[in-house]
Motif scaffolding. Structure first.
Motif, mmCIF file in Angstrom:
data_model
loop_
_atom_site.group_PDB
_atom_site.id
_atom_site.type_symbol
_atom_site.label_atom_id
_atom_site.label_comp_id
_atom_site.label_asym_id
_atom_site.label_seq_id
_atom_site.Cartn_x
_atom_site.Cartn_y
_atom_site.Cartn_z
ATOM 1 N N ALA A 2 0.838 -1.185 0.000
ATOM 2 C CA ALA A 2 0.000 0.000 0.000
ATOM 3 C C ALA A 2 0.874 1.236 0.000
ATOM 4 O O ALA A 2 0.509 2.270 -0.566
ATOM 5 N N GLU A 3 1.995 1.098 0.639
ATOM 6 C CA GLU A 3 2.940 2.210 0.692
ATOM 7 C C GLU A 3 3.460 2.538 -0.697
ATOM 8 O O GLU A 3 3.566 3.711 -1.067
ATOM 9 N N THR A 4 3.770 1.548 -1.489
ATOM 10 C CA THR A 4 4.274 1.734 -2.845
ATOM 11 C C THR A 4 3.202 2.368 -3.707
ATOM 12 O O THR A 4 3.491 3.271 -4.488
ATOM 13 N N GLU A 5 1.974 1.886 -3.528
ATOM 14 C CA GLU A 5 0.887 2.484 -4.318
ATOM 15 C C GLU A 5 0.706 3.948 -3.926
ATOM 16 O O GLU A 5 0.426 4.787 -4.771
ATOM 17 N N GLU A 6 0.835 4.217 -2.614
ATOM 18 C CA GLU A 6 0.698 5.589 -2.142
ATOM 19 C C GLU A 6 1.789 6.460 -2.745
ATOM 20 O O GLU A 6 1.521 7.575 -3.190
ATOM 21 N N HIS A 7 3.033 5.933 -2.761
ATOM 22 C CA HIS A 7 4.130 6.671 -3.400
ATOM 23 C C HIS A 7 3.844 6.882 -4.873
ATOM 24 O O HIS A 7 4.073 7.959 -5.378
ATOM 25 N N THR A 8 3.385 5.840 -5.507
ATOM 26 C CA THR A 8 3.100 5.914 -6.934
ATOM 27 C C THR A 8 1.986 6.928 -7.180
ATOM 28 O O THR A 8 2.066 7.725 -8.102
ATOM 29 N N ALA A 9 0.972 6.924 -6.342
ATOM 30 C CA ALA A 9 -0.124 7.890 -6.505
ATOM 31 C C ALA A 9 0.390 9.299 -6.272
ATOM 32 O O ALA A 9 0.064 10.232 -7.009
ATOM 33 N N GLU A 10 1.224 9.457 -5.259
ATOM 34 C CA GLU A 10 1.815 10.786 -4.992
ATOM 35 C C GLU A 10 2.686 11.227 -6.164
ATOM 36 O O GLU A 10 2.648 12.382 -6.564
ATOM 37 N N ASP A 11 3.453 10.270 -6.673
ATOM 38 C CA ASP A 11 4.301 10.582 -7.834
ATOM 39 C C ASP A 11 3.446 10.998 -9.023
ATOM 40 O O ASP A 11 3.784 11.945 -9.738
ATOM 41 N N LEU A 12 2.353 10.256 -9.223
ATOM 42 C CA LEU A 12 1.464 10.587 -10.348
ATOM 43 C C LEU A 12 0.848 11.976 -10.161
ATOM 44 O O LEU A 12 0.776 12.768 -11.096
ATOM 45 N N VAL A 13 0.406 12.277 -8.959
ATOM 46 C CA VAL A 13 -0.177 13.595 -8.674
ATOM 47 C C VAL A 13 0.887 14.680 -8.882
ATOM 48 O O VAL A 13 0.640 15.716 -9.507
ATOM 49 N N ALA A 14 2.078 14.418 -8.385
ATOM 50 C CA ALA A 14 3.178 15.389 -8.523
ATOM 51 C C ALA A 14 3.515 15.575 -10.005
ATOM 52 O O ALA A 14 3.750 16.698 -10.465
#
Length: 133
Positions: A2-14
């Motif tokens: 879930a942490e990786t997905e959260e990072h990935t989502a944050e990266d996508l938003v960024a």
């Protein structure tokens, strides 16, 4: 993960935010370039109008100089005609003066002839008297 997905989502938003910023910056740059291009075109058009106005002013100045030269030529011609008239008047005055002097001389000559004639008559009378005596 879930942490990786959260990072990935944050990266996508960024990344999306970064892309939006880039799009906005590109749009702002294009607007600025468009405004600059329009301003350059306006300045070029303004300069062309000024150049046309300058050409008109130069043409008017040339025309005024031509008119001034024509006026000067007319004035010179008038002065020449005036001078000729004055010369003719002076010649006429000199002719009249000469005629008056000639008339005066003729009168003096006639008066002298008359005096001489009277003197001659007196002399003849005296001679006749002298012969009678």
């Amino acid at each position: 993960d879930a942490e990786t997905e959260e990072h990935t989502a944050e990266d996508l938003v960024a990344k999306e935010t970064s892309n939006e910023k880039a799009v906005t910056e590109t749009a702002v740059k294009k607007d600025a370039e468009t405004e600059e291009t329009v301003a350059d075109e306006d300045a070029t058009e303004y300069a062309a109008k000024n150049e046309d106005a300058d050409k008109e002013i130069i043409a008017e100045n040339v025309e005024e100089k031509v008119i001034a030269k024509e006026a000067s030529a007319i004035a010179a011609k008038n002065e020449e005609v005036g001078s000729k008239v004055t010369t003719d008047q002076n010649d006429g005055a000199e002719t009249a003066e000469g005629k008056a002097e000639d008339d005066e001389t003729a009168e003096e000559t006639a008066a002298k002839d008359q005096t001489d004639s009277k003197s001659a008559k007196r002399r003849r009378k005296k001679k006749k008297k002298g012969k009678k005596n």
